[in-house]
Design an enzyme around this catalytic site. Structure first.
Site, PDB file in Angstrom:
ATOM      1  N   GLY A  12       0.829  -1.206   0.000  1.00  0.00           N
ATOM      2  CA  GLY A  12       0.000   0.000   0.000  1.00  0.00           C
ATOM      3  C   GLY A  12       0.859   1.249   0.000  1.00  0.00           C
ATOM      4  O   GLY A  12       0.548   2.246   0.649  1.00  0.00           O
ATOM      5  N   ALA A  13       1.960   1.194  -0.765  1.00  0.00           N
ATOM      6  CA  ALA A  13       2.988   2.232  -0.677  1.00  0.00           C
ATOM      7  C   ALA A  13       2.846   3.359  -1.689  1.00  0.00           C
ATOM      8  O   ALA A  13       3.726   4.208  -1.784  1.00  0.00           O
ATOM      9  CB  ALA A  13       4.371   1.593  -0.828  1.00  0.00           C
ATOM     10  N   SER A  14       1.753   3.404  -2.418  1.00  0.00           N
ATOM     11  CA  SER A  14       1.608   4.453  -3.434  1.00  0.00           C
ATOM     12  C   SER A  14       1.088   5.764  -2.854  1.00  0.00           C
ATOM     13  O   SER A  14       1.129   6.799  -3.521  1.00  0.00           O
ATOM     14  CB  SER A  14       0.675   3.984  -4.556  1.00  0.00           C
ATOM     15  OG  SER A  14      -0.626   3.734  -4.053  1.00  0.00           O
ATOM     16  N   ASP A  62      -1.197  -6.756  -5.699  1.00  0.00           N
ATOM     17  CA  ASP A  62      -2.515  -6.800  -5.077  1.00  0.00           C
ATOM     18  C   ASP A  62      -2.402  -7.786  -3.926  1.00  0.00           C
ATOM     19  O   ASP A  62      -2.251  -8.991  -4.144  1.00  0.00           O
ATOM     20  CB  ASP A  62      -3.554  -7.274  -6.100  1.00  0.00           C
ATOM     21  CG  ASP A  62      -4.965  -7.342  -5.528  1.00  0.00           C
ATOM     22  OD1 ASP A  62      -5.114  -7.354  -4.291  1.00  0.00           O
ATOM     23  OD2 ASP A  62      -5.915  -7.400  -6.324  1.00  0.00           O
ATOM     24  N   VAL A  63      -2.466  -7.285  -2.686  1.00  0.00           N
ATOM     25  CA  VAL A  63      -2.200  -8.150  -1.531  1.00  0.00           C
ATOM     26  C   VAL A  63      -3.231  -9.247  -1.351  1.00  0.00           C
ATOM     27  O   VAL A  63      -2.995 -10.208  -0.612  1.00  0.00           O
ATOM     28  CB  VAL A  63      -2.082  -7.339  -0.226  1.00  0.00           C
ATOM     29  CG1 VAL A  63      -0.913  -6.364  -0.302  1.00  0.00           C
ATOM     30  CG2 VAL A  63      -3.383  -6.621   0.110  1.00  0.00           C
ATOM     31  N   SER A 142      -5.612  -1.133  13.937  1.00  0.00           N
ATOM     32  CA  SER A 142      -6.583  -0.049  14.094  1.00  0.00           C
ATOM     33  C   SER A 142      -7.334  -0.211  15.403  1.00  0.00           C
ATOM     34  O   SER A 142      -7.512  -1.341  15.888  1.00  0.00           O
ATOM     35  CB  SER A 142      -7.571  -0.057  12.930  1.00  0.00           C
ATOM     36  OG  SER A 142      -8.663   0.803  13.179  1.00  0.00           O
ATOM     37  N   TYR A 155     -14.652  -3.642   8.318  1.00  0.00           N
ATOM     38  CA  TYR A 155     -13.370  -3.124   8.796  1.00  0.00           C
ATOM     39  C   TYR A 155     -13.086  -3.604  10.223  1.00  0.00           C
ATOM     40  O   TYR A 155     -11.984  -4.085  10.521  1.00  0.00           O
ATOM     41  CB  TYR A 155     -13.378  -1.599   8.734  1.00  0.00           C
ATOM     42  CG  TYR A 155     -12.007  -0.970   8.826  1.00  0.00           C
ATOM     43  CD1 TYR A 155     -11.104  -1.085   7.775  1.00  0.00           C
ATOM     44  CD2 TYR A 155     -11.608  -0.261   9.959  1.00  0.00           C
ATOM     45  CE1 TYR A 155      -9.842  -0.516   7.841  1.00  0.00           C
ATOM     46  CE2 TYR A 155     -10.352   0.321  10.043  1.00  0.00           C
ATOM     47  CZ  TYR A 155      -9.472   0.193   8.988  1.00  0.00           C
ATOM     48  OH  TYR A 155      -8.220   0.760   9.065  1.00  0.00           O
ATOM     49  N   ALA A 157     -14.367  -6.221  11.742  1.00  0.00           N
ATOM     50  CA  ALA A 157     -14.187  -7.672  11.750  1.00  0.00           C
ATOM     51  C   ALA A 157     -12.819  -8.073  11.207  1.00  0.00           C
ATOM     52  O   ALA A 157     -12.130  -8.928  11.781  1.00  0.00           O
ATOM     53  CB  ALA A 157     -15.292  -8.341  10.928  1.00  0.00           C
ATOM     54  N   LYS A 159     -10.053  -6.211  10.975  1.00  0.00           N
ATOM     55  CA  LYS A 159      -8.960  -5.729  11.817  1.00  0.00           C
ATOM     56  C   LYS A 159      -8.856  -6.535  13.111  1.00  0.00           C
ATOM     57  O   LYS A 159      -7.746  -6.779  13.610  1.00  0.00           O
ATOM     58  CB  LYS A 159      -9.141  -4.248  12.121  1.00  0.00           C
ATOM     59  CG  LYS A 159      -8.847  -3.341  10.931  1.00  0.00           C
ATOM     60  CD  LYS A 159      -7.400  -3.453  10.476  1.00  0.00           C
ATOM     61  CE  LYS A 159      -7.049  -2.485   9.366  1.00  0.00           C
ATOM     62  NZ  LYS A 159      -5.636  -2.584   8.932  1.00  0.00           N
TER      63      LYS A 159
END
Length: 253
Positions: A12-14, A62-63, A142, A155, A157, A159
């Site tokens: 997610g480095a963009s 794409d992870v 989070s 989100y 669930a 996390k």
């Protein structure tokens, strides 16, 4: 911690937190591998890092797809000879909606990214780090992992599950010299937070923008977790939402 010549892979480095982490580590002399779905954007960021003397590479990833994560790990090792740190940062807040009104395909995608993406990152990195007998894996967590927030069923669930995955991974991998930990940054001034604010759903969307920390603060906290002192938090979720956490990470005096 002396990060010179350490190799770090950031997903997610963009943009947002991931990009801030990559830039920060590059300034410290680390070899940085930026991974995200947008290769074009990554190439631009890599050029900027190299222009200032940093060492960086880009890889489309794409992870939610294991083979792409594995490829990113292999690229890091082939390019720089090792892999010291992985930051599993890629995540999504969409779809923000009531559970009954959510689209199952979009809800499933959130699980694929926020939970399975973490698993993919840990699994692929472990294959390399076990042979090295060393490594640090940081999973972006989070406060939602411990909360029930309206419109965020996917989100919260994902996390919560990722937090337990972090604990399990550290229990299994620590004997191989690998430290696995979570980092819970609180609310951060990023594009994701803009989407949350625009949704108008639940109290988080009502927070004043001035209360959100910068992505650069999160990057500094990642640096702390890679240090000898930071590794004392291995197997846990380290939070910089509190003054205590921020002081430990050197964010406030």
């Amino acid at each position: 911690m002396n990060l010179k010549d350490k190799t770090i892979l950031v997903t997610g480095a963009s943009k947002g937190i991931g990009l801030a982490v990559a830039r920060h580590f590059a300034t410290k002399g680390a070899n940085v591998v930026l991974a995200a779905r947008s290769k074009e954007q990554l190439n631009l960021e890599v050029e900027k890092i190299r222009a200032t003397g940093g060492k960086a590479s880009a890889v489309a990833c794409d992870v939610s797809l294991y083979e792409e994560v594995k490829n990113a790990v292999e690229l890091a090792v082939v390019t720089y000879g090792k892999l010291d740190i992985v930051v599993n940062n890629a995540g999504t807040i969409e779809p923000i909606s009531q559970l009954a009104e959510s689209k199952p395909t979009e809800w499933d995608k959130a699980i694929d990214v926020n939970l399975k993406g973490i698993y993919h990152g840990i699994h692929a990195a472990a294959q390399v780090m076990k042979k090295q007998r060393s490594g640090t894996i940081i999973n972006m967590s989070s406060g939602a992992a411990n909360s029930a927030l309206e419109g965020w069923s996917h989100y919260c669930a994902s996390k919560a599950a990722a937090k337990k995955l972090t604990e399990c991974a550290h229990k299994e991998l620590c004997k191989h010299g690998i430290n696995v930990m979570g980092l819970s940054p609180g609310t951060v001034a990023t594009e994701m937070m803009s989407k949350i604010k625009h949704s108008g759903i639940n109290p988080v969307s009502q927070l004043d923008w001035s209360t959100h920390i910068s992505p650069e603060w999160v990057a500094k906290a990642v640096t702390y977790l890679c240090s000898t002192d930071g590794k004392t938090h291995a197997g846990t979720d380290f939070s910089i939402k509190t003054d205590e956490g921020r002081k430990l990470a050197g964010l406030i005096s």
